[in-house]
Enzyme design. Structure first.
Site, PDB file in Angstrom:
ATOM      1  CG  ASP A   1      -1.772   1.231   1.323  1.00  0.00           C
ATOM      2  OD1 ASP A   1      -2.451   1.527   0.328  1.00  0.00           O
ATOM      3  OD2 ASP A   1      -1.758   1.942   2.347  1.00  0.00           O
ATOM      4  CB  SER A   2       0.187   4.750  -0.775  1.00  0.00           C
ATOM      5  OG  SER A   2      -1.025   4.811  -0.039  1.00  0.00           O
TER       6      SER A   2
ATOM      7  CB  CYS B   1      -2.646   1.223  -2.628  1.00  0.00           C
ATOM      8  SG  CYS B   1      -2.751   2.955  -3.001  1.00  0.00           S
TER       9      CYS B   1
ATOM     10  CG  HIS C   1      -6.868   5.835   4.925  1.00  0.00           C
ATOM     11  ND1 HIS C   1      -6.093   5.326   3.910  1.00  0.00           N
ATOM     12  CD2 HIS C   1      -6.008   6.371   5.830  1.00  0.00           C
ATOM     13  CE1 HIS C   1      -4.809   5.560   4.189  1.00  0.00           C
ATOM     14  NE2 HIS C   1      -4.744   6.187   5.350  1.00  0.00           N
TER      15      HIS C   1
ATOM     16  CD  GLU D   1      -2.424   8.205   7.109  1.00  0.00           C
ATOM     17  OE1 GLU D   1      -1.436   8.926   7.329  1.00  0.00           O
ATOM     18  OE2 GLU D   1      -2.462   7.356   6.193  1.00  0.00           O
TER      19      GLU D   1
ATOM     20  CB  CYS E   1      -9.925   5.425  -0.336  1.00  0.00           C
ATOM     21  SG  CYS E   1      -8.458   6.043   0.515  1.00  0.00           S
TER      22      CYS E   1
END
Ligand code: DGL
Length: 263
Positions: free
Chosen positions: A6-7, A69, A183, A149, A181
């Site tokens: 993932d990023s 991702c 998140h 985050e 996404c």
């Protein structure tokens, strides 16, 4: 060994799902925390990073690659397949589209994701490839990533921003919404309230890992049971002080982050 990249740390939502659906499998994770976010970068840069991430996981012994991702899945899947044609590759877009197409009744599907994901028009392209008549209405929601985050998971600010982002989709009368996404599943309950309870939410992590599980069951040779006491490995290109705590919170278990600088 399953390789997941993932990023950054968002891909841990896929890891969480692997722990749930494939608890016996060993995995190696790479989060490109030094270069995150990918979602606001150009396609060329995302492709270059995704190829480097894949190469690293393969060098660690991964036999299957999962692109956790959404941004990299949207932009770099073809390039990874081209460079590594023999490696089984799972991305998070196709399983989510298949699930959404099955679930929608009014054939109006919403997609939220990063700017790069939405600009790639990948969902529209997938629908066309399936010869399906669903209409896709997409909306970038770039502020969700930093909010998650920052751990503003149940915060009035997140609720306010969610209302603002999701209003246009609500007005378009979608009945299914893809959380495009890594998140977004972490703020699923806020998204559900703001989009309306009649809209069905699709979490790509659940769908992708279900496909991965099916593949492993059908190809028992590719991913043998790991030796006893084998551990998962979690590599990151930058290990910031708060990483361990966020990871423990999202995964419900502690991890020992290992540093791997790509350059
Ligand atoms: N992991 C990214 C995604 O799922 C979100 C974070 C980023 O922009 O890098 O699209």
């Amino acid at each position: 060994m399953i390789g997941i990249f993932d990023s950054g740390i968002g891909g841990l939502t896929i890891v969480r799902e692997v722990f749930k659906q494939l608890p016996d499998r060993q995995l190696v994770y790479f989060g490109d925390t030094a270069r995150t976010p990918y979602g606001n970068k150009s396609a060329d840069t995302i492709i270059q990073y995704a190829l480097e991430d894949t190469e690293f996981l393969l060098s660690q012994g991964a036999k299957i690659i999962v692109v956790a991702c959404n941004t990299a899945s949207a932009v770099a899947t073809d390039a990874i397949k081209k460079r590594y044609p023999d490696v089984p590759l799972f991305e998070v877009i196709t399983p989510a589209v298949s699930a959404a197409v099955k679930r929608t009744k009014n054939r109006r599907i919403g997609v939220i994701g990063t700017r790069a994901t939405v600009q790639s028009m990948i969902y529209q392209k997938k629908i066309e490839m399936m010869h399906n008549d669903c209409t896709i209405i997409s909306k970038p929601c770039p502020l969700f990533v930093p909010l998650v985050e920052e751990n503003f998971i149940n915060d009035p600010i997140t609720k306010m921003i969610a209302r603002r982002y999701l209003r246009p989709l609500r007005l378009q009368q979608i009945d299914t919404l893809i959380l495009g996404c890594t998140h977004y599943p972490l703020i699923k309950s806020i998204i559900q309230i703001k989009i309306g309870k009649r809209v069905s939410l699709i979490d790509p992590a659940e769908q992708t890992v279900a496909e991965l599980k099916k593949y492993i069951e059908e190809h028992p040779d590719i991913e043998r049971q790991p030796p006893k006491n084998s551990e998962h490995h979690f590599f990151f290109s930058d290990v910031a002080p708060h990483l361990k705590q966020l990871a423990a919170q999202w995964l419900d278990t502690k991890i020992q982050p290992l540093l791997h600088r790509l350059r």
